[in-house]
Design a protein around this motif. Structure first.
Motif, mmCIF file in Angstrom:
data_model
loop_
_atom_site.group_PDB
_atom_site.id
_atom_site.type_symbol
_atom_site.label_atom_id
_atom_site.label_comp_id
_atom_site.label_asym_id
_atom_site.label_seq_id
_atom_site.Cartn_x
_atom_site.Cartn_y
_atom_site.Cartn_z
ATOM 1 N N LEU A 136 0.814 -1.214 0.000
ATOM 2 C CA LEU A 136 0.000 0.000 0.000
ATOM 3 C C LEU A 136 0.851 1.270 0.000
ATOM 4 O O LEU A 136 0.564 2.239 -0.701
ATOM 5 C CB LEU A 136 -0.894 -0.021 1.251
ATOM 6 C CG LEU A 136 -2.125 0.859 1.197
ATOM 7 C CD1 LEU A 136 -3.058 0.375 0.103
ATOM 8 C CD2 LEU A 136 -2.831 0.846 2.554
ATOM 9 N N GLN A 137 1.928 1.267 0.803
ATOM 10 C CA GLN A 137 2.728 2.491 0.927
ATOM 11 C C GLN A 137 3.383 2.856 -0.410
ATOM 12 O O GLN A 137 3.519 4.027 -0.745
ATOM 13 C CB GLN A 137 3.800 2.340 2.020
ATOM 14 C CG GLN A 137 4.413 3.695 2.412
ATOM 15 C CD GLN A 137 5.682 3.572 3.248
ATOM 16 O OE1 GLN A 137 6.135 2.467 3.561
ATOM 17 N NE2 GLN A 137 6.263 4.712 3.618
ATOM 18 N N ARG A 138 3.795 1.846 -1.179
ATOM 19 C CA ARG A 138 4.420 2.135 -2.477
ATOM 20 C C ARG A 138 3.414 2.769 -3.445
ATOM 21 O O ARG A 138 3.752 3.693 -4.183
ATOM 22 C CB ARG A 138 5.021 0.858 -3.086
ATOM 23 C CG ARG A 138 5.620 1.066 -4.486
ATOM 24 C CD ARG A 138 6.428 -0.116 -4.993
ATOM 25 N NE ARG A 138 7.633 -0.327 -4.206
ATOM 26 C CZ ARG A 138 7.790 -1.233 -3.270
ATOM 27 N NH1 ARG A 138 6.804 -2.077 -3.003
ATOM 28 N NH2 ARG A 138 8.909 -1.336 -2.591
ATOM 29 N N GLN A 139 2.187 2.264 -3.420
ATOM 30 C CA GLN A 139 1.173 2.843 -4.306
ATOM 31 C C GLN A 139 0.937 4.307 -3.942
ATOM 32 O O GLN A 139 0.859 5.182 -4.810
ATOM 33 C CB GLN A 139 -0.141 2.054 -4.193
ATOM 34 C CG GLN A 139 -0.011 0.631 -4.715
ATOM 35 C CD GLN A 139 -1.246 -0.193 -4.413
ATOM 36 O OE1 GLN A 139 -2.311 0.055 -4.945
ATOM 37 N NE2 GLN A 139 -1.098 -1.178 -3.540
ATOM 38 N N SER A 140 0.836 4.548 -2.648
ATOM 39 C CA SER A 140 0.594 5.912 -2.174
ATOM 40 C C SER A 140 1.801 6.807 -2.488
ATOM 41 O O SER A 140 1.654 7.963 -2.900
ATOM 42 C CB SER A 140 0.307 5.858 -0.674
ATOM 43 O OG SER A 140 0.549 7.090 -0.081
ATOM 44 N N ARG A 162 8.823 -14.787 -9.415
ATOM 45 C CA ARG A 162 8.367 -13.404 -9.511
ATOM 46 C C ARG A 162 6.882 -13.331 -9.181
ATOM 47 O O ARG A 162 6.101 -14.137 -9.696
ATOM 48 C CB ARG A 162 8.552 -12.865 -10.930
ATOM 49 C CG ARG A 162 9.959 -12.373 -11.251
ATOM 50 C CD ARG A 162 10.810 -13.464 -11.826
ATOM 51 N NE ARG A 162 11.964 -12.934 -12.544
ATOM 52 C CZ ARG A 162 13.234 -13.153 -12.209
ATOM 53 N NH1 ARG A 162 13.555 -13.902 -11.163
ATOM 54 N NH2 ARG A 162 14.219 -12.641 -12.940
ATOM 55 N N THR A 163 6.483 -12.344 -8.355
ATOM 56 C CA THR A 163 5.075 -12.113 -8.029
ATOM 57 C C THR A 163 4.779 -10.634 -8.194
ATOM 58 O O THR A 163 5.461 -9.806 -7.588
ATOM 59 C CB THR A 163 4.780 -12.518 -6.564
ATOM 60 O OG1 THR A 163 5.197 -13.876 -6.365
ATOM 61 C CG2 THR A 163 3.298 -12.374 -6.238
ATOM 62 N N LEU A 164 3.784 -10.312 -9.006
ATOM 63 C CA LEU A 164 3.429 -8.899 -9.156
ATOM 64 C C LEU A 164 2.826 -8.381 -7.853
ATOM 65 O O LEU A 164 1.877 -8.958 -7.330
ATOM 66 C CB LEU A 164 2.436 -8.705 -10.312
ATOM 67 C CG LEU A 164 3.080 -8.500 -11.695
ATOM 68 C CD1 LEU A 164 3.827 -9.735 -12.157
ATOM 69 C CD2 LEU A 164 2.050 -8.064 -12.723
ATOM 70 N N LYS A 165 3.417 -7.313 -7.308
ATOM 71 C CA LYS A 165 2.852 -6.692 -6.113
ATOM 72 C C LYS A 165 1.591 -5.910 -6.510
ATOM 73 O O LYS A 165 1.355 -5.651 -7.689
ATOM 74 C CB LYS A 165 3.877 -5.735 -5.482
ATOM 75 C CG LYS A 165 5.202 -6.398 -5.105
ATOM 76 C CD LYS A 165 6.186 -5.395 -4.480
ATOM 77 C CE LYS A 165 7.574 -6.017 -4.349
ATOM 78 N NZ LYS A 165 8.568 -5.081 -3.762
ATOM 79 N N ARG A 166 0.810 -5.513 -5.489
ATOM 80 C CA ARG A 166 -0.378 -4.696 -5.771
ATOM 81 C C ARG A 166 -0.008 -3.454 -6.578
ATOM 82 O O ARG A 166 -0.769 -3.006 -7.427
ATOM 83 C CB ARG A 166 -1.037 -4.245 -4.468
ATOM 84 C CG ARG A 166 -1.670 -5.360 -3.692
ATOM 85 C CD ARG A 166 -3.125 -5.549 -4.108
ATOM 86 N NE ARG A 166 -3.773 -6.426 -3.158
ATOM 87 C CZ ARG A 166 -4.833 -7.166 -3.417
ATOM 88 N NH1 ARG A 166 -5.383 -7.135 -4.627
ATOM 89 N NH2 ARG A 166 -5.351 -7.926 -2.500
#
Ligand code: GBH
Length: 451
Positions: free
Chosen positions: A375-379, A432-436
Motif C-alpha cells: 500500500l505504501q508504495r502505491q501511495s 516473480r510475483t506482481l505486487k499490488r
C-alpha cells in the motif's frame, strides 16, 4: 484508485512515456558467464565488510537466464518503455574487442522489447566498471573517459537496428560513481578522498561529453542525455547560516553535476566545502562536457534538511515523526515539484526532463493468498505523480516517468534486504510475483491506453 495521477494531469497524455527501470549488476547475475569480465562491484562485494551480509550480484535476479519471462512481465505491466543498463564487462574484452556473446544478450533484449512494442532507454554506465580499468586508476585516470567513449561507440553501432531505442544515456548518477565510489567509499571501488571524488567526477563528465558525437552518429533517431540523482535541500531554520547550508548542500548534490553540463563550469562554492579539491581540467574539457544534450534524466527519491555547523560546514538534520522508507529516506513528494521548478529558474537552457527513477523500498512479503499488498508504495507513487503533474502545470517540461524498479534486486551496499520492486522476487526460488503496486500501475496504463 491508489496509484494513478490526478484526472487533469498532463501525465495522462498519450505522448507521456511511462516505464520502469533496472540496472545490469542489480538484476543480471551470470557474472562468470559467456566471457563476462570482473567488474569493480564483483571486487567490492568480495571485500569483507563492504556489503550487508556479504551479499553480491553473482545470481541476483538471474535475469540473464530469465530474459523471456521478464520481458513478458514488462508486457503485462503495459509500460511504454523500459530503462536498463548494459554491463560494460560483458560486451568488451580487456583489449577493447567486442565480446559477441555478451552483445548477443542485449540484442535479444532489444529485439524482445521491440516485438512487444516497448521502447528502450539504454544506459551505458550504471556503475559496473571493468576491474581491469580500475586497476589502471579507474575514473581517476583520464584514459578511462576515452575508453568509455570507445565503448559507447561500439555499443551504439552493434545494437543499431535492434528494437526501438528511444534514448541513450551515458551515465547513471555520476554523483554516486564519483562521491560514493571515490569520496566516501560506500560504493565500489571504495576509495575515500574528496579530491579523488572531484577528479573522478571530471573524468566521468568528460567521458559523457566524448561519447556524445559517436552516439549521435550511430543512433541519429534517438535522444541522447545523462541521468543525475538530485535532491532539494531545505534550511532547518530561517537564519542566513542555515539557508547557506541548504544552498551548499544543493551545490554538492545537484550543481556539481548539472552546472558543468548546462553552464560549462563547476560551481565555485563547491570549493568552499572542499577546499583545495579542484580537479585537473585541461583546455577544452568544459566545452566537451557542456555539449548539448536532448534530455536530462532525474532520479528523485527524497529531500535533505540542513543546518550550518560553522563556516562552510553543513549538517543533515533528521526530523522525527515523518514518513520514511526502509532506506530511512524521508517521503517528501513536494520536493520533486520544488526541485523541478528551481531547475527551470536556474538553468535557462534546461532540456526536457525525464524522471528516470522514482520509487521506494519497503518490507514486502508474499502473504498467504499469494499477494504482496504494498500500500505504501502505491501511495508514494501516486503522491509523486501528483507533484510531477503540478510542476508540469507550472511550465516544467517533463516527458516521461520511470518507476524504480521493475523488480526487487541487489540494492548495492544493502544487498537483497531492501526491496524497491513493483514485482516481488523470491531470491531462493527466483519466483516473480506482481505486487499490488504493479497491478495498479498496469490498470492505470491500460485505462490510459483505452484498452
Ligand atoms: C539509485 O541511486 C540508483 O540509481 C539505483 O541503482 C538504486 O537501486 C536506487 O537509487 C535505490 O537506492 O538519505 O534521504 O538524504 C540513488 C542515490 C543517493 C539517493 C543517496 C538517495 C540519500 C537520500 N541515492 N540519497 S537521504
Amino acid at each position: 484508485d491508489l496509484i494513478a495521477p490526478p484526472a487533469d494531469s498532463p501525465m495522462r497524455s498519450r505522448d507521456f512515456v511511462f516505464g520502469c527501470g533496472t540496472s545490469s549488476y542489480q538484476i543480471e547475475g551470470a557474472t562468470h558467464t559467456d566471457g563476462r569480465l570482473e567488474s569493480i562491484w564483483d571486487r567490492f562485494c568480495a571485500t569483507p565488510g563492504k556489503v550487508l551480509r556479504g551479499e553480491n550480484g553473482d545470481i541476483a535476479c538471474d535475469h540473464y537466464h530469465r530474459l523471456d519471462e521478464d520481458l513478458d512481465i514488462l508486457q503485462r505491466l503495459g509500460v511504454d518503455a523500459y530503462r536498463f543498463s548494459i554491463a560494460w564487462p560483458r560486451v568488451m574484452d580487456a583489449a577493447g574487442q567486442p565480446n559477441a556473446k555478451g552483445i548477443a544478450f542485449y540484442k535479444r533484449l532489444l529485439d524482445g522489447l521491440g516485438e512487444r512494442g516497448i521502447k528502450a532507454f539504454v544506459t551505458l554506465y550504471h556503475w559496473d566498471l571493468p576491474q581491469h580499468l580500475e586497476d589502471k586508476g579507474g575514473w581517476l585516470n583520464r584514459e578511462t573517459a576515452y575508453r568509455f567513449a570507445d565503448y559507447a561507440d561500439l555499443m551504439s553501432r552493434k545494437l543499431a537496428g535492434h528494437g526501438d531505442v528511444a534514448a541513450w544515456t551515458t551515465h547513471n548518477e555520476p554523483w554516486c560513481s564519483a562521491y560514493l565510489g571515490y569520496g566516501d567509499g560506500h560504493h565500489a571501488p571504495g576509495l575515500k578522498s574528496n579530491r579523488w571524488a572531484a577528479q573522478a567526477m571530471h573524468h566521468l563528465l568528460l567521458g559523457h561529453g566524448l561519447a556524445l558525437p559517436a552516439l549521435r552518429a550511430n543512433a541519429p533517431q534517438a535522444l541522447h542525455g545523462i541521468v543525475a540523482n538530485c535532491a532539494p535541500g531545505y534550511a532547518d531554520s530561517d537564519t542566513a547560516e542555515d539557508r547557506d547550508a541548504a544552498s551548499l548542500f544543493e551545490t554538492y548534490q545537484n550543481r556539481w553535476v548539472l552546472d558543468p553540463l548546462l553552464k560549462g563550469e563547476y560551481p565555485a562554492d563547491l570549493w568552499r566545502l572542499w577546499k583545495g579539491c579542484e580537479p585537473l581540467v585541461l583546455d577544452g574539457d568544459m566545452d566537451v562536457i557542456g555539449r548539448p544534450i536532448d534530455y536530462l534524466g532525474i532520479n528523485f527519491y527524497s529531500r535533505a534538511v540542513l543546518r550550518s555547523k560553522g563556516a562552510d560546514t553543513i549538517a543533515w538534520v533528521r526530523h522525527e515523526g515523518v514518513e520514511r522508507t526502509t532506506m530511512d529516506w524521508e517521503v517528501y513528494p513536494q520536493g520533486m515539484q520544488d526541485l523541478f521548478e528551481a531547475f527551470k529558474r536556474d538553468y535557462p537552457n534546461l532540456p526536457p526532463l525525464y524522471v528516470t527513477e522514482n520509487g521506494m523500498s519497503s518490507h514486502d512479503g508474499v502473504d498467504a493468498s499469494g499477494q504482496v499488498d504494498d500500500l505504501q508504495r502505491q501511495s508514494y507513487l501516486k503522491r509523486h505523480f501528483a507533484a510531477c503533474s503540478r510542476a508540469m502545470a507550472n511550465g516544467v517540461d517533463v516527458r516521461g516517468y520511470f518507476v524504480w524498479s521493475l523488480m526487487d534486486n541487489f540494492e548495492w551496499a544493502f544487498g537483497y534486504e531492501r526491496r524497491f520492486g513493483l514485482v516481488h522476487v523470491d531470491f531462493e526460488t527466483q519466483q516473480r510475483t506482481l505486487k499490488r503496486s504493479a497491478l495498479a500501475y498496469a490498470d492505470f496504463l491500460r485505462e490510459r491506453a483505452g484498452r
